[in-house]
Design an enzyme around this catalytic site. Structure first.
Site, short mmCIF file in Angstrom:
data_model
loop_
_atom_site.label_atom_id
_atom_site.label_comp_id
_atom_site.label_asym_id
_atom_site.label_seq_id
_atom_site.Cartn_x
_atom_site.Cartn_y
_atom_site.Cartn_z
N ARG A 12 0.81 -1.22 0.00
CA ARG A 12 0.00 0.00 0.00
C ARG A 12 0.85 1.27 0.00
NH1 ARG A 12 -3.38 -2.78 4.25
NH2 ARG A 12 -2.18 -1.58 5.76
N SER A 13 2.08 1.17 0.42
CA SER A 13 2.94 2.34 0.60
C SER A 13 3.41 2.93 -0.74
CB SER A 13 4.18 1.93 1.42
OG SER A 13 5.23 2.84 1.25
#
Length: 227
Positions: A12-13
């Protein structure tokens, strides 16, 4: 021990996705090791030994440990690009221009994205304040002006400046939409990056995970507030 460079990451980063995009552009196969940040895996003694700043991503290239996504991307480009150095030119004048784009991402773009999503994920916030959306959108103007000289942020060639920035901008656009009439060059640039053959696997999938998480939390909390 893996001979591939090991990337400690979370899909997700945006910074992790920037590294994945860069590795894909260089055709470097990474050994991906998931880090559960919310579970505190970035605070273990083993992780802190690699990166005292306890952030992800972290790269371990057979004993050479590199932290910070922008530094990792430049390291990968320097080591694995071969004769074609267009992703991160060795010429000092061209390189300074790419560096300026990297610094714009880490100094202006990514912090504004963090101010939008992290309070929702970690601190139970139930809405995105309008001023944070506006503040994010103001950063698009700098990118629009960068694109007056060519199709990419540093001119005619794709660089790590584009790959780092698109991981951030694609995330930002989900919460602070890009006005195509106001920022036509930025809109076209985003579409150009989205057409890269490795974009979906390296960025889009993790982006969707983040957006679904944040919007799901917002909807859940708004429903609780109304009940």
């Amino acid at each position: 021990m893996s001979n591939k460079p090991i990337l400690y990451f979370a899909p997700r980063s945006p910074p992790c996705r920037a590294v994945m995009l860069t590795a894909a552009a260089l055709d470097v196969d990474l050994d991906l090791r998931l880090v559960n940040v919310k579970g505190g895996e970035h605070m273990t003694p083993e992780f802190l030994k690699m990166n005292p700043q306890h952030t992800i991503p972290v790269l371990d290239d057979n004993g050479t440990v590199v932290s910070d996504s922008h530094v990792i991307c430049s390291y990968l480009a320097d080591k694995y690009a071969g004769e074609n150095d267009s992703l991160y030119p060795k010429d000092p004048v061209k390189r300074r221009l790419v560096d300026a784009r990297l610094y714009y991402d880490c100094g202006h773009l990514f912090p504004r994205v963090r101010f939008i999503v992290e309070p929702i994920i970690y601190f139970g916030v139930s809405e995105v304040p309008e001023d944070r959306v506006t503040y994010m959108q103001r950063a698009y103007d700098g990118l629009e002006h960068c694109l007056t000289t060519g199709p990419y942020l540093a001119g005619s060639e794709l660089t790590i400046g584009d790959l780092c920035s698109v991981a951030t901008v694609s995330t930002a656009a989900a919460f602070a939409p890009i006005d195509a009439d106001k920022y036509p060059k930025l809109t076209q640039w985003l579409e150009r990056l989205q057409a890269l053959p490795y974009y979906k696997a390296s960025n889009q999938e993790g982006l969707e995970m983040l957006v679904n998480l944040v919007k799901g939390l917002l909807a859940e909390r708004q429903q609780q507030n109304e009940s």
